[in-house]
Design a protein around this motif. Structure first.
Motif, PDB file in Angstrom:
ATOM      1  N   TRP A   1       5.436  59.682  87.445  1.00  0.00           N
ATOM      2  CA  TRP A   1       5.799  59.509  88.845  1.00  0.00           C
ATOM      3  C   TRP A   1       7.160  60.116  89.169  1.00  0.00           C
ATOM      4  CZ3 TRP A   1       4.085  54.633  91.888  1.00  0.00           C
ATOM      5  CH2 TRP A   1       2.706  54.529  91.827  1.00  0.00           C
ATOM      6  N   THR A   2       7.995  60.266  88.184  1.00  0.00           N
ATOM      7  CA  THR A   2       9.318  60.873  88.426  1.00  0.00           C
ATOM      8  C   THR A   2       9.194  62.343  88.827  1.00  0.00           C
ATOM      9  OG1 THR A   2       9.558  61.326  86.070  1.00  0.00           O
ATOM     10  CG2 THR A   2      10.557  59.303  86.889  1.00  0.00           C
ATOM     11  N   THR A   3       8.025  62.938  88.602  1.00  0.00           N
ATOM     12  CA  THR A   3       7.831  64.341  88.988  1.00  0.00           C
ATOM     13  C   THR A   3       7.540  64.510  90.475  1.00  0.00           C
ATOM     14  OG1 THR A   3       5.449  64.308  88.501  1.00  0.00           O
ATOM     15  CG2 THR A   3       6.938  64.935  86.692  1.00  0.00           C
ATOM     16  N   ILE A   4       7.190  63.429  91.168  1.00  0.00           N
ATOM     17  CA  ILE A   4       6.859  63.544  92.592  1.00  0.00           C
ATOM     18  C   ILE A   4       7.838  62.827  93.513  1.00  0.00           C
ATOM     19  CG2 ILE A   4       4.401  63.942  92.244  1.00  0.00           C
ATOM     20  CD1 ILE A   4       3.929  60.977  92.862  1.00  0.00           C
ATOM     21  N   PHE A   5       8.732  62.051  92.950  1.00  0.00           N
ATOM     22  CA  PHE A   5       9.740  61.349  93.753  1.00  0.00           C
ATOM     23  C   PHE A   5      11.106  61.982  93.523  1.00  0.00           C
ATOM     24  CE2 PHE A   5       6.294  58.293  93.490  1.00  0.00           C
ATOM     25  CZ  PHE A   5       6.171  57.951  94.830  1.00  0.00           C
TER      26      PHE A   5
ATOM     27  N   ALA B   1      14.500  59.401  89.430  1.00  0.00           N
ATOM     28  CA  ALA B   1      13.872  58.378  88.588  1.00  0.00           C
ATOM     29  C   ALA B   1      14.077  56.982  89.160  1.00  0.00           C
ATOM     30  CB  ALA B   1      14.426  58.470  87.170  1.00  0.00           C
ATOM     31  N   ALA B   2      15.240  56.712  89.742  1.00  0.00           N
ATOM     32  CA  ALA B   2      15.514  55.382  90.296  1.00  0.00           C
ATOM     33  C   ALA B   2      14.530  55.042  91.421  1.00  0.00           C
ATOM     34  CB  ALA B   2      16.945  55.307  90.796  1.00  0.00           C
ATOM     35  N   CYS B   3      14.229  56.008  92.248  1.00  0.00           N
ATOM     36  CA  CYS B   3      13.268  55.820  93.339  1.00  0.00           C
ATOM     37  C   CYS B   3      11.881  55.514  92.774  1.00  0.00           C
ATOM     38  CB  CYS B   3      13.242  57.073  94.209  1.00  0.00           C
ATOM     39  SG  CYS B   3      12.132  56.978  95.614  1.00  0.00           S
ATOM     40  N   ALA B   4      11.465  56.263  91.785  1.00  0.00           N
ATOM     41  CA  ALA B   4      10.154  56.057  91.166  1.00  0.00           C
ATOM     42  C   ALA B   4      10.078  54.687  90.503  1.00  0.00           C
ATOM     43  CB  ALA B   4       9.866  57.157  90.153  1.00  0.00           C
TER      44      ALA B   4
END
Length: 69
Positions: free
Chosen positions: A21-25, A28-31
């Motif tokens: 998910w860190t690839t689309i947000f 990393a904190a947001c994901a």
């Protein structure tokens, strides 16, 4: 997500595992924050196998290619 969290049901589908998910947000904190909210009261159903839509698209592509030949 924040407005709906713990107020209304949410159905979320994805073909990505949480680790990606860190690839689309944006970061990393947001994901991580989103994943935390998503799984808090979640029932997670993992479906393994080939995609129906992908299989149908491949069959359709093969039919079009066969007609051109």
């Amino acid at each position: 997500m924040s407005r709906r969290y713990e107020k209304k049901p949410i159905v979320l589908t994805t073909n990505l595992p949480f680790s990606e998910w860190t690839t689309i947000f944006p970061n990393a904190a947001c994901a991580i924050a989103l994943i935390d909210r998503v799984i808090h009261h979640a029932s997670i159903i993992s479906i393994e196998g080939d995609s129906y839509r992908r299989r149908m698209a491949e069959e359709s592509r093969a039919e079009r290619k066969a007609r051109k030949s």
